[in-house]
Design a protein around this motif. Sequence first.
Motif, mmCIF file in Angstrom:
data_model
loop_
_atom_site.group_PDB
_atom_site.id
_atom_site.type_symbol
_atom_site.label_atom_id
_atom_site.label_comp_id
_atom_site.label_asym_id
_atom_site.label_seq_id
_atom_site.Cartn_x
_atom_site.Cartn_y
_atom_site.Cartn_z
ATOM 1 N N ALA A 161 -11.103 6.454 1.668
ATOM 2 C CA ALA A 161 -10.827 5.813 0.382
ATOM 3 C C ALA A 161 -9.441 6.163 -0.135
ATOM 4 N N ILE A 162 -8.941 7.331 0.214
ATOM 5 C CA ILE A 162 -7.590 7.745 -0.173
ATOM 6 C C ILE A 162 -6.913 8.364 1.034
ATOM 7 N N THR A 163 -5.594 8.419 0.993
ATOM 8 C CA THR A 163 -4.810 9.047 2.049
ATOM 9 C C THR A 163 -4.579 10.516 1.720
ATOM 10 N N ARG A 172 -7.017 6.853 -9.402
ATOM 11 C CA ARG A 172 -6.540 6.331 -8.121
ATOM 12 C C ARG A 172 -7.362 5.144 -7.649
ATOM 13 N N ASP A 173 -8.250 4.629 -8.456
ATOM 14 C CA ASP A 173 -9.154 3.551 -8.076
ATOM 15 C C ASP A 173 -8.344 2.330 -7.665
ATOM 16 N N ALA A 220 -4.562 12.294 -1.864
ATOM 17 C CA ALA A 220 -5.333 13.484 -2.230
ATOM 18 C C ALA A 220 -4.449 14.513 -2.928
ATOM 19 N N ASP A 221 -3.217 14.692 -2.427
ATOM 20 C CA ASP A 221 -2.292 15.619 -3.087
ATOM 21 C C ASP A 221 -1.999 15.166 -4.513
ATOM 22 N N ARG A 222 -1.836 13.864 -4.693
ATOM 23 C CA ARG A 222 -1.542 13.356 -6.027
ATOM 24 C C ARG A 222 -2.755 13.490 -6.944
ATOM 25 N N CYS A 223 -3.938 13.383 -6.393
ATOM 26 C CA CYS A 223 -5.133 13.629 -7.203
ATOM 27 C C CYS A 223 -5.171 15.063 -7.694
ATOM 28 N N LEU A 224 -4.796 16.004 -6.837
ATOM 29 C CA LEU A 224 -4.767 17.404 -7.246
ATOM 30 C C LEU A 224 -3.747 17.625 -8.359
ATOM 31 N N ARG A 225 -2.605 16.973 -8.268
ATOM 32 C CA ARG A 225 -1.602 17.104 -9.327
ATOM 33 C C ARG A 225 -2.131 16.553 -10.649
ATOM 34 N N ILE A 226 -2.794 15.392 -10.584
ATOM 35 C CA ILE A 226 -3.363 14.823 -11.808
ATOM 36 C C ILE A 226 -4.426 15.749 -12.373
ATOM 37 N N ALA A 227 -5.243 16.348 -11.496
ATOM 38 C CA ALA A 227 -6.293 17.252 -11.966
ATOM 39 C C ALA A 227 -5.692 18.446 -12.699
ATOM 40 N N GLY A 232 0.804 -1.219 0.000
ATOM 41 C CA GLY A 232 0.000 0.000 0.000
ATOM 42 C C GLY A 232 0.835 1.266 0.000
ATOM 43 N N PRO A 233 1.886 1.373 0.842
ATOM 44 C CA PRO A 233 2.716 2.589 0.810
ATOM 45 C C PRO A 233 3.369 2.857 -0.543
ATOM 46 N N LEU A 234 3.768 1.780 -1.256
ATOM 47 C CA LEU A 234 4.351 1.989 -2.585
ATOM 48 C C LEU A 234 3.285 2.440 -3.575
ATOM 49 N N LEU A 235 2.132 1.764 -3.576
ATOM 50 C CA LEU A 235 1.069 2.134 -4.506
ATOM 51 C C LEU A 235 0.538 3.531 -4.227
ATOM 52 N N ASP A 236 0.617 3.966 -2.978
ATOM 53 C CA ASP A 236 0.147 5.314 -2.650
ATOM 54 C C ASP A 236 0.995 6.378 -3.324
ATOM 55 N N ARG A 237 2.222 6.015 -3.708
ATOM 56 C CA ARG A 237 3.104 6.961 -4.383
ATOM 57 C C ARG A 237 2.992 6.879 -5.903
ATOM 58 N N VAL A 238 2.170 5.967 -6.393
ATOM 59 C CA VAL A 238 1.944 5.831 -7.833
ATOM 60 C C VAL A 238 0.688 6.612 -8.190
ATOM 61 N N ASP A 239 0.820 7.612 -9.041
ATOM 62 C CA ASP A 239 -0.289 8.528 -9.307
ATOM 63 C C ASP A 239 -1.411 7.870 -10.103
ATOM 64 N N LEU A 240 -1.056 7.148 -11.161
ATOM 65 C CA LEU A 240 -2.049 6.639 -12.115
ATOM 66 C C LEU A 240 -2.072 5.116 -12.085
ATOM 67 N N ARG A 241 -3.282 4.564 -12.006
ATOM 68 C CA ARG A 241 -3.439 3.106 -12.052
ATOM 69 C C ARG A 241 -4.473 2.784 -13.124
ATOM 70 N N VAL A 242 -4.135 1.861 -13.980
ATOM 71 C CA VAL A 242 -5.046 1.530 -15.079
ATOM 72 C C VAL A 242 -5.123 0.016 -15.220
ATOM 73 N N ARG A 243 -6.333 -0.466 -15.420
ATOM 74 C CA ARG A 243 -6.578 -1.894 -15.616
ATOM 75 C C ARG A 243 -6.733 -2.149 -17.107
#
Length: 503
Positions: A461-463, A498-499, A467-474, A376-387
Amino acid sequence: MALARAWSVALIGIEGRPVEIEADIGAGLPGTKLVGLPDAGLREAKDRVRAAVRNSGQRWPDSSVTLGLSPANLPKVGSGYDLGIAVAVLAASGAVPATKLLGTVLLGELALDGRVRPVRGVLPALLAARKSGYRRAVVAVESLFEGALVAGIEVAGAARLDEVIAWLRDEEPLTPPEAPDPVAPAAVPDLADVVGQPEARWALEVAAAGGHHLLMTGPPGVGKTMLATRLPGLLPQLSDEDALEVTAVHSVDGTLEPTSPLMRVPPFVAPHHSISMAALVGGGSGLAMPGAISKAHRGVLFLDEAAELGSERLESLRTVLEDGEVRIARARGVVRYPASFQLVLATNPCPCAPPRETECSCTPAARRRYQARLSGPLLDRVDLRVRMRPMTAMGAHEVSSIESTAEVRERVVAARERAAKRWSGRGWQTNAEVPGPALRREFALPARVTRLLDRSLDRGAITARGADRCLRIAWTLADLAEADVPDADHVAAALEFRDRRAA
Protein backbone atom coordinates in the motif's frame (compact mmCIF):
# COMPACT_ATOMS: atom_id res chain seq x y z
CA MET A 1 54.97 50.98 -18.14
CA ALA A 2 52.57 51.03 -15.13
CA LEU A 3 50.55 48.32 -13.41
CA ALA A 4 47.79 48.58 -10.78
CA ARG A 5 45.29 46.23 -9.19
CA ALA A 6 41.76 46.46 -7.88
CA TRP A 7 39.34 43.78 -6.69
CA SER A 8 35.74 42.83 -7.32
CA VAL A 9 33.59 39.70 -6.83
CA ALA A 10 32.21 37.19 -9.34
CA LEU A 11 28.98 35.39 -8.49
CA ILE A 12 28.27 31.78 -9.46
CA GLY A 13 24.77 31.22 -8.15
CA ILE A 14 24.89 32.79 -4.69
CA GLU A 15 28.53 31.82 -4.15
CA GLY A 16 31.05 34.60 -4.62
CA ARG A 17 34.66 34.40 -5.78
CA PRO A 18 37.06 37.37 -5.45
CA VAL A 19 38.30 38.63 -8.81
CA GLU A 20 41.57 40.54 -9.22
CA ILE A 21 41.40 43.30 -11.84
CA GLU A 22 44.80 44.20 -13.29
CA ALA A 23 45.36 47.26 -15.44
CA ASP A 24 48.58 47.50 -17.46
CA ILE A 25 49.47 50.67 -19.35
CA GLY A 26 52.28 50.09 -21.83
CA ALA A 27 53.78 51.37 -25.03
CA GLY A 28 51.90 50.85 -28.25
CA LEU A 29 49.02 52.14 -30.25
CA PRO A 30 46.06 53.47 -28.24
CA GLY A 31 43.56 50.73 -27.50
CA THR A 32 42.01 48.71 -24.72
CA LYS A 33 42.03 44.92 -24.46
CA LEU A 34 39.98 42.97 -21.90
CA VAL A 35 40.99 39.38 -21.12
CA GLY A 36 39.90 36.84 -18.52
CA LEU A 37 36.78 35.08 -19.90
CA PRO A 38 34.35 38.05 -19.95
CA ASP A 39 30.82 37.68 -21.29
CA ALA A 40 29.36 39.90 -24.00
CA GLY A 41 28.08 42.47 -21.50
CA LEU A 42 31.43 42.70 -19.77
CA ARG A 43 33.35 43.07 -23.06
CA GLU A 44 31.46 46.33 -23.54
CA ALA A 45 32.76 47.58 -20.19
CA LYS A 46 35.87 49.14 -21.72
CA ASP A 47 33.75 51.57 -23.74
CA ARG A 48 31.49 52.41 -20.80
CA VAL A 49 34.42 52.90 -18.46
CA ARG A 50 36.37 55.07 -20.91
CA ALA A 51 33.41 57.42 -21.34
CA ALA A 52 32.73 57.50 -17.58
CA VAL A 53 36.37 58.35 -16.80
CA ARG A 54 36.45 61.19 -19.35
CA ASN A 55 33.10 62.59 -18.20
CA SER A 56 34.37 62.57 -14.62
CA GLY A 57 37.11 65.03 -15.52
CA GLN A 58 39.92 62.46 -15.79
CA ARG A 59 42.21 61.56 -18.69
CA TRP A 60 42.11 58.14 -20.29
CA PRO A 61 45.61 56.86 -21.22
CA ASP A 62 46.65 57.58 -24.83
CA SER A 63 48.48 54.25 -25.13
CA SER A 64 47.87 50.54 -24.97
CA VAL A 65 45.74 49.44 -21.98
CA THR A 66 45.45 45.77 -21.09
CA LEU A 67 42.86 44.70 -18.53
CA GLY A 68 43.11 41.25 -17.00
CA LEU A 69 40.49 39.56 -14.80
CA SER A 70 41.82 36.75 -12.63
CA PRO A 71 41.20 33.82 -12.14
CA ALA A 72 41.20 33.75 -15.92
CA ASN A 73 39.26 30.49 -16.19
CA LEU A 74 36.34 31.76 -14.09
CA PRO A 75 33.37 33.05 -16.13
CA LYS A 76 32.77 36.78 -15.56
CA VAL A 77 29.19 37.89 -16.10
CA GLY A 78 27.55 41.29 -15.81
CA SER A 79 28.55 44.91 -15.43
CA GLY A 80 29.54 44.93 -11.76
CA TYR A 81 33.24 45.10 -12.61
CA ASP A 82 33.00 48.60 -14.19
CA LEU A 83 33.94 50.49 -11.05
CA GLY A 84 36.91 48.22 -10.34
CA ILE A 85 38.17 48.53 -13.92
CA ALA A 86 37.94 52.33 -13.86
CA VAL A 87 39.79 52.63 -10.55
CA ALA A 88 42.49 50.17 -11.66
CA VAL A 89 43.16 52.18 -14.85
CA LEU A 90 43.26 55.47 -12.94
CA ALA A 91 45.66 53.98 -10.38
CA ALA A 92 47.91 52.60 -13.12
CA SER A 93 48.04 55.99 -14.82
CA GLY A 94 48.90 57.72 -11.54
CA ALA A 95 45.68 59.74 -11.38
CA VAL A 96 44.78 58.29 -7.97
CA PRO A 97 46.87 56.59 -5.26
CA ALA A 98 46.46 52.85 -4.84
CA THR A 99 46.92 52.77 -1.07
CA LYS A 100 43.23 52.21 -0.27
CA LEU A 101 42.66 49.57 -2.91
CA LEU A 102 44.35 46.76 -1.00
CA GLY A 103 41.68 44.91 0.97
CA THR A 104 38.82 46.72 -0.82
CA VAL A 105 36.27 45.32 -3.27
CA LEU A 106 34.43 47.56 -5.72
CA LEU A 107 30.97 46.70 -7.07
CA GLY A 108 29.06 48.91 -9.45
CA GLU A 109 28.14 49.62 -13.04
CA LEU A 110 29.21 52.92 -14.58
CA ALA A 111 26.97 55.11 -16.70
CA LEU A 112 28.56 57.09 -19.51
CA ASP A 113 28.33 60.30 -17.48
CA GLY A 114 30.14 58.75 -14.50
CA ARG A 115 27.19 57.75 -12.34
CA VAL A 116 27.58 54.54 -10.31
CA ARG A 117 24.61 52.28 -10.86
CA PRO A 118 23.56 49.40 -8.59
CA VAL A 119 24.06 45.78 -9.64
CA ARG A 120 22.45 42.53 -8.59
CA GLY A 121 23.90 40.27 -5.95
CA VAL A 122 25.59 42.83 -3.70
CA LEU A 123 24.65 40.92 -0.52
CA PRO A 124 26.16 37.53 -1.50
CA ALA A 125 29.16 39.34 -3.00
CA LEU A 126 29.87 41.15 0.27
CA LEU A 127 29.41 37.93 2.25
CA ALA A 128 32.00 36.27 0.00
CA ALA A 129 34.35 39.26 0.31
CA ARG A 130 34.14 39.15 4.10
CA LYS A 131 34.81 35.43 4.09
CA SER A 132 37.91 36.01 1.92
CA GLY A 133 39.30 38.59 4.35
CA TYR A 134 38.48 41.88 2.64
CA ARG A 135 37.97 44.79 5.02
CA ARG A 136 36.17 47.40 2.87
CA ALA A 137 33.69 47.58 0.02
CA VAL A 138 32.51 50.40 -2.24
CA VAL A 139 29.07 50.03 -3.82
CA ALA A 140 26.43 52.24 -5.39
CA VAL A 141 24.48 54.32 -2.89
CA GLU A 142 21.31 52.47 -3.92
CA SER A 143 22.93 49.23 -2.71
CA LEU A 144 23.81 50.49 0.76
CA PHE A 145 20.67 48.95 2.25
CA GLU A 146 22.12 45.54 1.28
CA GLY A 147 25.57 46.43 2.52
CA ALA A 148 24.19 47.34 5.93
CA LEU A 149 23.13 43.71 6.42
CA VAL A 150 26.73 42.41 6.36
CA ALA A 151 28.60 42.82 9.63
CA GLY A 152 32.38 42.67 9.80
CA ILE A 153 33.12 44.65 6.64
CA GLU A 154 33.18 48.44 6.16
CA VAL A 155 30.75 49.37 3.38
CA ALA A 156 30.51 52.79 1.74
CA GLY A 157 28.44 54.10 -1.14
CA ALA A 158 29.18 56.36 -4.09
CA ALA A 159 26.77 58.06 -6.46
CA ARG A 160 29.43 59.04 -9.02
CA LEU A 161 32.90 57.96 -10.07
CA ASP A 162 34.40 61.31 -9.08
CA GLU A 163 33.27 60.63 -5.48
CA VAL A 164 35.35 57.45 -5.48
CA ILE A 165 38.27 59.37 -6.95
CA ALA A 166 37.99 62.01 -4.20
CA TRP A 167 37.88 59.25 -1.55
CA LEU A 168 41.01 57.60 -2.94
CA ARG A 169 42.78 60.98 -2.79
CA ASP A 170 41.60 61.50 0.83
CA GLU A 171 39.67 64.59 -0.24
CA GLU A 172 36.09 63.53 0.57
CA PRO A 173 34.55 60.57 2.46
CA LEU A 174 32.06 58.24 0.86
CA THR A 175 28.45 57.82 2.00
CA PRO A 176 28.14 55.46 4.97
CA PRO A 177 25.19 53.08 5.27
CA GLU A 178 22.29 54.14 7.45
CA ALA A 179 20.92 51.93 10.17
CA PRO A 180 17.84 50.20 8.75
CA ASP A 181 14.53 51.39 10.13
CA PRO A 182 12.56 48.82 12.09
CA VAL A 183 10.24 47.04 9.70
CA ALA A 184 6.74 46.20 10.83
CA PRO A 185 5.81 42.54 10.38
CA ALA A 186 4.25 41.90 7.01
CA ALA A 187 0.51 41.44 7.08
CA VAL A 188 -0.54 37.86 6.35
CA PRO A 189 -4.04 36.56 5.51
CA ASP A 190 -5.88 35.18 8.51
CA LEU A 191 -6.87 31.53 8.72
CA ALA A 192 -10.17 32.60 10.27
CA ASP A 193 -11.27 33.75 6.81
CA VAL A 194 -11.51 30.12 5.68
CA VAL A 195 -14.90 28.69 6.62
CA GLY A 196 -15.29 24.95 7.06
CA GLN A 197 -12.81 22.38 5.72
CA PRO A 198 -11.68 21.09 9.13
CA GLU A 199 -9.64 18.22 7.63
CA ALA A 200 -7.75 20.57 5.31
CA ARG A 201 -7.15 23.09 8.12
CA TRP A 202 -5.72 20.31 10.28
CA ALA A 203 -3.51 19.12 7.40
CA LEU A 204 -2.26 22.69 6.96
CA GLU A 205 -1.38 22.88 10.66
CA VAL A 206 0.49 19.56 10.50
CA ALA A 207 2.33 20.72 7.36
CA ALA A 208 3.40 23.93 9.09
CA ALA A 209 4.48 22.16 12.28
CA GLY A 210 6.67 19.58 10.54
CA GLY A 211 7.70 21.29 7.28
CA HIS A 212 5.80 18.69 5.23
CA HIS A 213 4.65 18.89 1.61
CA LEU A 214 0.90 19.01 1.02
CA LEU A 215 -1.54 18.05 -1.74
CA MET A 216 -5.11 19.39 -1.71
CA THR A 217 -7.62 17.87 -4.11
CA GLY A 218 -11.10 19.25 -4.55
CA PRO A 219 -13.51 21.08 -6.89
CA PRO A 220 -13.09 24.79 -7.61
CA GLY A 221 -14.13 27.26 -4.95
CA VAL A 222 -13.71 25.06 -1.86
CA GLY A 223 -10.78 27.09 -0.47
CA LYS A 224 -7.59 25.40 -1.72
CA THR A 225 -5.90 28.65 -2.68
CA MET A 226 -7.13 30.45 0.45
CA LEU A 227 -5.61 27.78 2.66
CA ALA A 228 -2.30 27.74 0.77
CA THR A 229 -1.84 31.51 1.01
CA ARG A 230 -2.28 31.29 4.79
CA LEU A 231 0.51 28.77 5.32
CA PRO A 232 3.35 31.36 5.57
CA GLY A 233 1.48 33.06 8.42
CA LEU A 234 1.64 29.82 10.41
CA LEU A 235 5.40 29.43 10.00
CA PRO A 236 7.90 30.97 12.45
CA GLN A 237 10.07 33.86 11.34
CA LEU A 238 13.33 33.00 9.62
CA SER A 239 16.49 32.74 11.71
CA ASP A 240 19.36 35.15 11.03
CA GLU A 241 21.23 32.58 8.94
CA ASP A 242 18.19 31.55 6.91
CA ALA A 243 17.12 35.17 6.43
CA LEU A 244 20.51 36.07 4.94
CA GLU A 245 20.39 33.05 2.62
CA VAL A 246 16.88 33.86 1.42
CA THR A 247 17.76 37.53 0.99
CA ALA A 248 20.87 36.56 -1.00
CA VAL A 249 18.76 34.63 -3.52
CA HIS A 250 16.43 37.59 -4.02
CA SER A 251 19.44 39.90 -4.28
CA VAL A 252 20.84 37.85 -7.17
CA ASP A 253 17.39 37.87 -8.76
CA GLY A 254 17.11 41.64 -8.37
CA THR A 255 13.78 41.55 -6.54
CA LEU A 256 14.97 42.78 -3.15
CA GLU A 257 12.96 45.66 -1.71
CA PRO A 258 14.94 48.58 -0.19
CA THR A 259 12.17 49.15 2.35
CA SER A 260 12.54 45.66 3.85
CA PRO A 261 16.03 44.44 2.97
CA LEU A 262 16.29 41.44 5.31
CA MET A 263 13.52 38.95 4.57
CA ARG A 264 12.22 37.59 7.88
CA VAL A 265 8.87 36.20 6.70
CA PRO A 266 9.08 32.89 4.78
CA PRO A 267 8.52 33.71 1.09
CA PHE A 268 5.41 32.58 -0.72
CA VAL A 269 5.81 31.92 -4.46
CA ALA A 270 2.80 30.97 -6.59
CA PRO A 271 3.72 30.77 -10.30
CA HIS A 272 1.07 30.43 -13.00
CA HIS A 273 0.65 26.95 -14.46
CA SER A 274 1.97 28.21 -17.82
CA ILE A 275 5.40 28.99 -16.32
CA SER A 276 8.37 27.85 -18.41
CA MET A 277 10.91 25.30 -17.24
CA ALA A 278 13.66 27.94 -16.98
CA ALA A 279 11.44 30.24 -14.92
CA LEU A 280 10.47 27.39 -12.59
CA VAL A 281 13.82 25.68 -12.03
CA GLY A 282 16.22 28.42 -13.11
CA GLY A 283 18.06 29.14 -16.31
CA GLY A 284 18.80 31.76 -18.93
CA SER A 285 21.74 32.49 -21.17
CA GLY A 286 25.23 32.18 -19.74
CA LEU A 287 25.24 31.26 -16.06
CA ALA A 288 21.71 30.43 -14.92
CA MET A 289 19.57 32.77 -12.83
CA PRO A 290 17.43 31.50 -9.93
CA GLY A 291 13.96 30.18 -10.69
CA ALA A 292 10.72 30.13 -8.72
CA ILE A 293 11.82 27.14 -6.64
CA SER A 294 14.87 29.03 -5.37
CA LYS A 295 12.86 32.18 -4.67
CA ALA A 296 10.68 29.98 -2.45
CA HIS A 297 13.71 28.79 -0.43
CA ARG A 298 12.80 28.44 3.28
CA GLY A 299 9.23 29.29 2.34
CA VAL A 300 6.30 27.92 0.36
CA LEU A 301 6.02 27.02 -3.33
CA PHE A 302 2.34 26.83 -4.24
CA LEU A 303 1.43 25.18 -7.54
CA ASP A 304 -2.24 25.80 -8.24
CA GLU A 305 -3.87 23.75 -11.00
CA ALA A 306 -0.90 21.39 -10.63
CA ALA A 307 -2.26 18.90 -13.15
CA GLU A 308 -2.08 21.63 -15.81
CA LEU A 309 1.65 22.27 -15.38
CA GLY A 310 2.79 19.38 -17.56
CA SER A 311 4.80 16.33 -16.64
CA GLU A 312 8.19 17.80 -17.57
CA ARG A 313 7.93 20.67 -15.10
CA LEU A 314 6.39 18.56 -12.36
CA GLU A 315 8.96 15.78 -12.67
CA SER A 316 11.79 18.34 -12.49
CA LEU A 317 10.83 18.87 -8.84
CA ARG A 318 11.47 15.29 -7.77
CA THR A 319 15.24 15.55 -7.22
CA VAL A 320 14.94 19.05 -5.77
CA LEU A 321 12.48 17.87 -3.11
CA GLU A 322 15.03 15.30 -1.93
CA ASP A 323 18.23 17.38 -2.20
CA GLY A 324 17.02 20.83 -1.14
CA GLU A 325 19.04 22.50 -3.90
CA VAL A 326 18.97 22.77 -7.67
CA ARG A 327 22.05 22.21 -9.84
CA ILE A 328 21.94 23.73 -13.32
CA ALA A 329 24.70 22.65 -15.70
CA ARG A 330 25.87 25.00 -18.42
CA ALA A 331 28.82 24.99 -20.81
CA ARG A 332 30.65 27.43 -18.55
CA GLY A 333 30.03 25.59 -15.29
CA VAL A 334 27.47 24.29 -12.83
CA VAL A 335 25.40 26.76 -10.82
CA ARG A 336 23.89 25.74 -7.47
CA TYR A 337 20.95 27.52 -5.89
CA PRO A 338 19.30 26.57 -2.58
CA ALA A 339 15.77 25.25 -2.98
CA SER A 340 14.57 23.91 0.36
CA PHE A 341 10.88 24.76 0.34
CA GLN A 342 7.49 23.40 1.32
CA LEU A 343 5.58 22.28 -1.74
CA VAL A 344 1.82 22.81 -1.74
CA LEU A 345 -0.09 21.33 -4.66
CA ALA A 346 -3.73 22.07 -5.49
CA THR A 347 -5.64 20.22 -8.18
CA ASN A 348 -9.13 19.42 -9.34
CA PRO A 349 -10.35 15.81 -9.23
CA CYS A 350 -11.21 15.73 -12.96
CA PRO A 351 -11.10 17.93 -16.10
CA CYS A 352 -14.71 19.19 -15.87
CA ALA A 353 -14.42 19.88 -12.11
CA PRO A 354 -18.09 20.39 -11.23
CA PRO A 355 -19.07 21.75 -7.80
CA ARG A 356 -20.27 18.28 -6.79
CA GLU A 357 -18.89 14.92 -7.85
CA THR A 358 -22.37 13.61 -8.71
CA GLU A 359 -22.51 16.18 -11.53
CA CYS A 360 -19.25 15.01 -13.15
CA SER A 361 -19.54 14.30 -16.89
CA CYS A 362 -16.04 12.82 -17.31
CA THR A 363 -15.57 9.18 -18.22
CA PRO A 364 -13.60 6.99 -15.79
CA ALA A 365 -10.75 6.85 -18.30
CA ALA A 366 -10.65 10.66 -18.55
CA ARG A 367 -10.52 10.97 -14.76
CA ARG A 368 -7.68 8.46 -14.57
CA ARG A 369 -5.72 10.25 -17.28
CA TYR A 370 -6.19 13.59 -15.55
CA GLN A 371 -5.14 12.27 -12.14
CA ALA A 372 -2.17 10.45 -13.70
CA ARG A 373 -0.64 13.81 -14.60
CA LEU A 374 0.60 13.82 -11.00
CA SER A 375 2.89 10.81 -11.24
CA GLY A 376 3.33 8.21 -8.53
CA PRO A 377 7.01 9.09 -7.88
CA LEU A 378 6.08 12.75 -7.36
CA LEU A 379 3.13 11.97 -5.09
CA ASP A 380 5.32 9.59 -3.10
CA ARG A 381 7.37 12.63 -2.09
CA VAL A 382 4.29 14.54 -0.90
CA ASP A 383 3.75 13.80 2.79
CA LEU A 384 0.15 14.93 3.29
CA ARG A 385 -2.82 14.41 0.98
CA VAL A 386 -6.25 15.77 1.78
CA ARG A 387 -9.53 15.57 -0.10
CA MET A 388 -11.63 18.72 0.19
CA ARG A 389 -15.42 18.64 -0.05
CA PRO A 390 -17.87 21.30 -1.25
CA MET A 391 -19.16 23.69 1.40
CA THR A 392 -22.56 22.87 2.88
CA ALA A 393 -25.18 25.32 4.05
CA MET A 394 -24.70 24.17 7.62
CA GLY A 395 -20.90 24.52 7.45
CA ALA A 396 -21.15 28.08 6.18
CA HIS A 397 -22.68 29.15 9.50
CA GLU A 398 -20.14 27.40 11.73
CA VAL A 399 -17.96 30.47 12.15
CA SER A 400 -17.92 30.85 15.93
CA SER A 401 -15.42 28.03 16.53
CA ILE A 402 -12.99 28.89 13.69
CA GLU A 403 -9.46 29.48 14.94
CA SER A 404 -7.35 32.42 13.77
CA THR A 405 -3.83 32.29 12.40
CA ALA A 406 -2.39 33.51 15.72
CA GLU A 407 -4.02 30.67 17.67
CA VAL A 408 -2.83 27.96 15.30
CA ARG A 409 0.61 29.54 14.99
CA GLU A 410 1.17 29.19 18.74
CA ARG A 411 0.76 25.43 18.49
CA VAL A 412 2.91 25.28 15.37
CA VAL A 413 5.76 27.21 16.97
CA ALA A 414 5.60 25.07 20.11
CA ALA A 415 5.70 21.87 18.04
CA ARG A 416 8.65 23.17 16.00
CA GLU A 417 10.53 24.06 19.17
CA ARG A 418 10.04 20.51 20.48
CA ALA A 419 11.34 19.08 17.20
CA ALA A 420 14.29 21.48 17.03
CA LYS A 421 15.28 20.58 20.58
CA ARG A 422 15.07 16.87 19.83
CA TRP A 423 17.17 17.08 16.64
CA SER A 424 19.50 19.91 17.75
CA GLY A 425 22.53 17.65 18.15
CA ARG A 426 22.22 16.46 14.56
CA GLY A 427 21.62 19.74 12.75
CA TRP A 428 17.99 19.18 11.75
CA GLN A 429 15.33 21.80 12.42
CA THR A 430 12.09 20.10 11.38
CA ASN A 431 10.77 16.56 11.27
CA ALA A 432 10.62 16.66 7.46
CA GLU A 433 14.43 16.98 7.34
CA VAL A 434 15.16 13.83 9.35
CA PRO A 435 16.54 11.00 7.19
CA GLY A 436 14.73 7.68 7.19
CA PRO A 437 17.67 5.64 8.58
CA ALA A 438 17.79 7.86 11.68
CA LEU A 439 14.06 7.32 12.29
CA ARG A 440 14.36 3.55 11.88
CA ARG A 441 17.54 3.06 13.93
CA GLU A 442 18.30 5.81 16.43
CA PHE A 443 14.66 6.76 17.03
CA ALA A 444 12.98 3.45 16.20
CA LEU A 445 9.44 3.02 17.51
CA PRO A 446 8.26 -0.23 19.16
CA ALA A 447 6.78 -2.91 16.91
CA ARG A 448 3.36 -2.54 18.53
CA VAL A 449 3.31 1.13 17.48
CA THR A 450 4.34 0.52 13.86
CA ARG A 451 2.30 -2.67 13.35
CA LEU A 452 -0.21 -0.98 11.05
CA LEU A 453 2.60 0.65 9.07
CA ASP A 454 4.37 -2.71 8.67
CA ARG A 455 1.19 -4.33 7.36
CA SER A 456 0.78 -1.52 4.81
CA LEU A 457 4.33 -2.15 3.61
CA ASP A 458 3.68 -5.88 3.32
CA ARG A 459 0.57 -5.27 1.23
CA GLY A 460 2.36 -2.79 -1.01
CA ALA A 461 0.00 0.00 0.00
CA ILE A 462 2.97 2.32 0.57
CA THR A 463 6.60 2.37 -0.50
CA ALA A 464 9.66 2.41 1.73
CA ARG A 465 9.94 6.15 1.11
CA GLY A 466 6.28 6.52 2.02
CA ALA A 467 6.85 4.61 5.25
CA ASP A 468 9.67 7.00 6.21
CA ARG A 469 7.39 9.95 5.53
CA CYS A 470 4.68 8.39 7.66
CA LEU A 471 7.14 8.19 10.54
CA ARG A 472 8.00 11.87 10.10
CA ILE A 473 4.32 12.81 10.14
CA ALA A 474 3.80 10.67 13.25
CA TRP A 475 6.56 12.57 15.04
CA THR A 476 4.92 15.87 14.02
CA LEU A 477 1.55 14.70 15.32
CA ALA A 478 3.23 13.73 18.61
CA ASP A 479 4.84 17.18 18.84
CA LEU A 480 1.46 18.86 18.32
CA ALA A 481 -0.02 16.61 21.02
CA GLU A 482 2.94 17.42 23.33
CA ALA A 483 3.82 13.71 23.54
CA ASP A 484 7.41 12.53 23.95
CA VAL A 485 7.13 9.80 21.30
CA PRO A 486 4.45 8.84 18.76
CA ASP A 487 1.96 6.12 19.64
CA ALA A 488 -0.08 3.77 17.44
CA ASP A 489 -2.80 6.39 16.95
CA HIS A 490 -0.29 8.90 15.59
CA VAL A 491 1.04 6.31 13.12
CA ALA A 492 -2.50 5.43 12.04
CA ALA A 493 -3.33 9.12 11.52
CA ALA A 494 -0.14 9.53 9.49
CA LEU A 495 -1.20 6.64 7.27
CA GLU A 496 -4.56 8.32 6.71
CA PHE A 497 -2.72 11.35 5.36
CA ARG A 498 -1.01 9.05 2.84
CA ASP A 499 -4.33 7.62 1.60
CA ARG A 500 -4.12 7.31 -2.16
CA ARG A 501 -7.84 8.02 -2.48
CA ALA A 502 -7.08 11.62 -1.47
CA ALA A 503 -4.94 12.11 -4.56
